[in-house]
Design an enzyme around this catalytic site. Structure first.
Site, mmCIF file in Angstrom:
data_model
loop_
_atom_site.group_PDB
_atom_site.id
_atom_site.type_symbol
_atom_site.label_atom_id
_atom_site.label_comp_id
_atom_site.label_asym_id
_atom_site.label_seq_id
_atom_site.Cartn_x
_atom_site.Cartn_y
_atom_site.Cartn_z
ATOM 1 N N HIS A 1 29.260 -10.460 -9.488
ATOM 2 C CA HIS A 1 28.771 -11.681 -8.842
ATOM 3 C C HIS A 1 27.918 -12.541 -9.757
ATOM 4 C CE1 HIS A 1 29.452 -10.499 -4.385
ATOM 5 N NE2 HIS A 1 30.519 -10.928 -4.989
ATOM 6 N N CYS B 1 41.032 -15.334 -2.022
ATOM 7 C CA CYS B 1 39.764 -15.934 -2.443
ATOM 8 C C CYS B 1 39.139 -15.204 -3.635
ATOM 9 C CB CYS B 1 38.764 -15.995 -1.289
ATOM 10 S SG CYS B 1 38.225 -14.380 -0.729
HETATM 11 C C1 PEP Z 1 36.507 -10.411 -3.664
HETATM 12 O O1 PEP Z 1 36.175 -9.235 -3.532
HETATM 13 O O2 PEP Z 1 37.554 -10.765 -4.234
HETATM 14 C C2 PEP Z 1 35.649 -11.490 -3.174
HETATM 15 C C3 PEP Z 1 36.048 -12.742 -3.153
HETATM 16 O O3 PEP Z 1 34.416 -11.142 -2.761
HETATM 17 P P1 PEP Z 1 33.218 -10.845 -3.767
HETATM 18 O O4 PEP Z 1 33.625 -11.252 -5.144
HETATM 19 O O5 PEP Z 1 32.075 -11.623 -3.251
HETATM 20 O O6 PEP Z 1 33.051 -9.368 -3.620
#
Ligand code: PEP
Ligand code: MG
Length: 596
Positions: A192, A509
């Site tokens: 993140h 996403c």
């Molecule tokens: C994912 O896991 O692809 C996602 C979009 O969520 P995060 O990156 O916040 O875990």
């Protein structure tokens, strides 16, 4: 000059004085006035007391659960706590060197280790690990309650942030105007903090092993987010070359284009939707400017900024969600409930893990599991969302769902929250509830979930992590994080197929969607809605316009029969001239996670 290799996770180059953020080793040296010597000594004494209390409790618990033998380890730690070489010596260093307690403790530990390094006895040398454990406990107990530890105080001047572990919650507190670049020891492209650095346009390098041990606060450091390298004490020539590169990039930056709008059509007229992933309200403008048709993922946990899960009350959350909805109108905003780990639930990144659990890790008590366990905080968030839905279109997205039971429990919480809000204002219309598909069990049961969920969003960052057993925070296995792995293509195809009979939309996403080659593959697998960081949308829109659905479907069908991701990357590069600038690495694979 020293070069430390790492992973390029956010492009660009930056240099400046280092600001250290040490989560694992808080070793800031602060000179203190004579009048404060007693205060610092008192802090050491209190940390010792707290540590002793904890160790006694651990000892009793372990003795009861695992027997006296194992428990004796903690008896030994209790004795070490009282060793003259640790706390008493640190007390003396506070006075002699006029330094803060943390620094004094660290020096005492260094001296202690030096003594043990010369000891020939293996047994005694091994005890060093126990002492390190005791010292770690003392360090944690020196931190103010709830501080989360390690974060540098507000910076007085712009700096390059160098961290051992850069928890996203801390990254979220960073003032982007003050951070020139970021280097951290752990992590990878889908961490993140890396995602956040990219969205802020801050050059970043992850996985720079041991970088914090080479750098002192204020050292000149250069972060090369293109090459994936941290340069400590760069020569004037290296800085000059970086300056030229930065200027070239700035000069070559595309002039702002007229704001695109509406769905993009492929060359044969199929509609493809692009939405934005954002972490902060301020990114709404960038999302709109990039032509996003809504927010596909708002990572709401960034609102907490490392604080406890109940730190952001209903009113404050409502304010943010409402603002978001109004600023994105008439488009829908998809808000994900808090996706945090256990340690963040209490706002104590350094909180003691419960007996029988690990302090951190992607498989523990996180996201929806945590929300269901903190029902009050969860309903607070859901009430804030319900109230915001009076001002525009809000969709609720549930992270880390692994079963229909969890979806049902979350829906029950939503019903209760909606009930509480109903009657306090205009009539509420039901918010669509979506499931993040990021745990393999969810991917395999999308047909069952589809009976009770309104939409799906595939989180490839986690889905790849779990399907390929690759911890996305561990730089050592970053090379195995492979979005083009045949297993990933198959699992995505499966999700699309399982959602189809009920007509549930499926978006992607995760970061995979922002990679041009992978994007075409996903399109060929039947995904027509993508959510990505605003910066990636314009290129993705351009690319999609230049291909036909027939082409991408054929390529995906062929890719599904290929044995390796290398073959798949080669197929894509050969079939799509539009991918000419797809950055294939020397090994013939795209510059995605792990291939850099
Ligand atoms: C994912 O896991 O692809 C996602 C979009 O969520 P995060 O990156 O916040 O875990
Ligand atoms: Mg995820």
């Amino acid at each position: 000059m020293t070069r430390v290799p790492g992973l390029p996770v956010s492009p660009g180059v930056a240099w400046g004085p280092a600001a250290l953020m040490l989560e694992r080793h808080p070793v800031m040296r602060c000179g203190i006035a004579a009048a404060n010597v007693e205060r610092e000594r008192g802090r050491l004494d209190r940390a010792r007391e707290a540590s002793a209390t904890q160790l006694r409790a651990i000892h009793a618990r372990v003795a009861q659960q695992a027997g006296a033998d194992l428990a004796s380890l903690f008896e030994a730690q209790l004795l070490m706590l009282d060793d003259d070489l640790l706390v008493p010596r640190a007390r003396r260093i506070v006075e002699s060197d006029r330094v803060n307690a943390e620094w004094a403790l660290d020096r005492a530990f260094d001296q202690f280790c030096a003594v043990f390094a010369d000891v020939g006895d293996d047994y005694l040398r091994e005890r060093r690990g126990d002492v390190a454990d005791v010292v770690g406990r003392l360090r944690r107990n020196l931190r103010p309650a709830g501080s989360g530890g390690g974060a540098p105080a507000a910076l007085a001047a712009p700096a390059v942030l160098v961290a051992d572990e850069l928890a996203p919650s801390f990254a979220a507190q960073i003032d982007p105007a003050m951070i020139l670049g970021v280097a951290f020891e752990t992590g990878s492209r889908t961490h993140h903090s890396a995602i956040l650095a990219r969205s802020l346009g801050i050059p970043a390098v992850a996985g720079a092993a041991l970088v914090t041990t080479y750098i002192r606060p204020g050292t000149l450091v250069l972060v090369d987010g293109d090459a994936g390298e941290v340069v400590i004490d760069p020569t004037p020539g290296v800085v000059e070359e970086a300056r030229r590169r930065r200027d070239r990039r700035a000069a070559g930056a595309a002039p702002p284009r007229a704001r695109p709008s509406g769905p993009v059509l492929t060359a044969d007229g199929a509609a493809v939707r692009f939405l934005a992933n954002i972490e902060r309200l301020e990114e709404v403008e960038a999302a709109r400017a990039a032509g996003a048709e809504g927010i596909g993922l708002f990572r709401s946990e960034f609102l907490l900024g490392g604080r406890a899960v109940d730190a952001c009350d209903e009113e404050a959350q409502y304010g943010v969600y409402r603002d978001l909805v109004e600023r994105m109108a008439p488009h829908a905003v998809t808000i994900r409930s808090f996706d945090i780990e256990e340690s963040q639930a209490s706002g104590r990144a350094d909180a003691e893990p419960e007996a029988g659990s690990r302090a951190r890790g992607p498989l523990g008590l996180r996201a929806i599991r945590l929300s269901l366990g903190h029902r009050e905080a969860f309903e607070t968030q859901l009430r804030a969302l319900a109230r915001a839905s009076r001002h525009g279109s809000v969709r609720v997205l549930l992270p880390f769902v692994s079963s229909v039971d969890e979806l049902r429990s979350a829906r029950a919480a939503l019903r209760s929250a909606t009930h509480a809000v109903q009657g306090t204002g205009p009539e509420l219309t039901a918010m669509p509830v979506g499931v993040m598909v990021e745990v393999p069990s969810a991917a395999l049961t999308v047909d069952l979930l589809a009976a009770e969920a309104d939409f799906f969003s595939i989180g490839t960052n986690d889905l790849i992590q779990f399907c390929l057993a690759v911890d996305r925070a561990d730089r050592r296995v970053a090379g195995l994080f492979d979005p083009l792995h045949p297993a990933i293509l198959r699992v995505i195809r499966q999700v699309v197929r399982l959602a189809r009979p009920r007509g549930r939309p499926v978006a992607v996403c995760g970061e995979m969607a922002a990679d041009p080659g992978a994007l075409l593959l996903l399109l060929g697998l039947g995904v027509t809605e993508f959510s990505m960081s605003p910066a990636a949308i314009p290129e993705a829109r351009d690319l999609v316009r230049r291909v036909t659905m027939g082409e991408v479907r054929r390529a995906a069908a062929r890719a599904l029969s290929l044995p390796t991701s290398l073959d798949i990357a080669a197929l894509l590069a050969a079939r799509f001239p539009a991918l000419a600038s797809w950055p294939l690495g020397r090994d013939g694979r795209p510059h995605m996670e792990g291939h850099s």
